[in-house]
Design an enzyme around this catalytic site. Structure first.
Site, short mmCIF file in Angstrom:
data_model
loop_
_atom_site.label_atom_id
_atom_site.label_comp_id
_atom_site.label_asym_id
_atom_site.label_seq_id
_atom_site.Cartn_x
_atom_site.Cartn_y
_atom_site.Cartn_z
N THR A 90 0.81 -1.22 0.00
CA THR A 90 0.00 0.00 0.00
C THR A 90 0.84 1.27 0.00
O THR A 90 1.95 1.28 0.55
CB THR A 90 -0.91 0.00 1.25
OG1 THR A 90 -1.50 1.30 1.39
CG2 THR A 90 -0.14 -0.30 2.52
N TYR A 107 -1.41 0.26 10.12
CA TYR A 107 -1.71 -0.48 8.88
C TYR A 107 -0.50 -0.42 7.94
O TYR A 107 0.00 -1.46 7.48
CB TYR A 107 -2.96 0.12 8.23
CG TYR A 107 -3.18 -0.33 6.81
CD1 TYR A 107 -3.34 -1.67 6.50
CD2 TYR A 107 -3.22 0.61 5.78
CE1 TYR A 107 -3.53 -2.07 5.19
CE2 TYR A 107 -3.43 0.21 4.47
CZ TYR A 107 -3.58 -1.14 4.18
OH TYR A 107 -3.77 -1.53 2.89
#
Ligand code: UDP
Length: 328
Positions: free
Chosen positions: A118, A142
């Site tokens: 990501t 995350y």
């Protein structure tokens, strides 16, 4: 000869679209999913194996049964806000689970590995357009968990010959243009589906998280990429690995940034409906701007987004929103 690909998270949003693309390219996508966030109904393009990545014995069984030529690893927790309030869930559910999977893949000598990373691994880079060489400095758990898995893949490559394609996704949006699969999170936390829910009264309003960012309209800027384009990139990545090209990292974005308000405006004009809005405070862990400036996927994989216009993404998401749904 059938080419099985083990797809973790194949019952989820991006994984289910990748399964469709894999099937169309002649592979058999074998979904491995615990259905905690995924949907049984979304597994439409190949066999389903129910299981949890923390269960190494179950993983070994599935590798032995299907003898996959490669792994595509989508299964993950992916909410920035939740990762800030419950980081342990992210380190366990993303990092520990991925370690189990990577070790099982190496034990089975399944050494081609495609990983969903990501742009959240970059953190807040103050207006910099991002590429694969940009230093990673995640500002939420995350992103930190995904960076840790990237590092793990590099170490397993050096030690055990694992070959990896790491895709750093920007903001994935839209739905299958043919309407077979789409986005369905419970709870929903992503901008475009939340806007669509506000439009048709499923929630009172969309809350804009922060209007005081140093951007032209004060809201965060993101680079949106159509989920079907992203799925196509995965097939190209798999072929790149099979051609013995080695390991690499690729940013997958369109290169154009849109603010939250611009996305709201686009949704308003595509649906021709009002978007009830509330202006709220910033969400913890959000970067000001995340835009891809990479050309590596274009140059090396021959990948170019076919549906780069956010209007197309919102139109597909809206169609799915109005007709599509899953049951477990
Ligand atoms: N966002 C927002 N309101 C919401 C959900 C998201 O303003 O209810 C903003 C969020 O702050 C970010 C952008 O929309 O700037 C995209 O957020 P999303 O959660 O969809 O994806 P992320 O960027 O976290 O991967």
């Amino acid at each position: 000869m059938t080419k099985n690909v083990l797809v973790t998270g194949g019952a989820g949003y991006i994984g289910s679209h990748a399964c469709k693309a894999l099937k169309a390219a002649g592979y058999v996508p074998v979904t491995f999913d615990n259905l905690v966030t995924g949907w049984r109904d979304a597994v439409r393009f190949g066999p389903f194996e129910h299981g949890d990545l923390m269960d190494r014995a179950r993983l070994d069984e599935v590798f032995a049964k299907w003898q996959p030529v490669a792994v595509m690893h989508f299964a993950a927790l992916s909410q920035v806000g939740e990762s800030m309030s419950d980081p342990g869930r992210y380190w366990r559910g993303n990092v520990c689970a991925s370690l189990n999977l990577i070790e099982a893949a190496v034990a089975a000598q399944c050494l081609d590995f495609v990983f969903s990373s990501t742009c959240a691994t970059y953190g807040d880079q103050d207006g910099v357009v991002l590429n694969e060489a940009t230093p990673q400095a995640p500002i939420n758990a995350y992103g930190a968990s995904k960076r840790a898995i990237e590092n793990m893949l590099t170490d397993f490559g050096a030690a055990h010959g694992l070959r990896s394609v790491i895709f750093r996704y920007f903001n994935v949006a839209g739905a299958d243009p043919e309407g077979e699969v789409g986005e369905h999170h419970r709870p929903e936390t992503h901008l475009i589906p939340l806007i669509l829910e506000a439009i048709d009264g499923k929630r009172p309003a969309l809350t804009i998280f922060g209007t005081d960012y140093p951007t032209p309209d004060g809201t965060c800027i993101r680079d949106y990429v159509h989920v079907a384009d992203l799925a196509d990139a995965h097939v190209l990545g798999l072929k790149w690995l099979a051609a013995g090209k080695g390991s690499s990292v690729f940013c997958l974005g369109s290169g154009t940034g849109y603010s939250v308000r611009q996305i709201v405006d686009a949704a308003r004009s595509i649906t021709n409906r009002n978007v009830p809005l509330v202006e709220g405070p910033r969400r913890a862990g959000d970067a000001t701007q995340l835009v891809s400036g990479s050309v590596r996927a274009f140059a090396e994989l021959g990948w170019a987004p076919q549906r780069a216009d956010v209007a197309a993404m919102i139109a597909d998401a809206w169609r799915w929103h109005q007709t599509g749904h899953y049951e477990r």
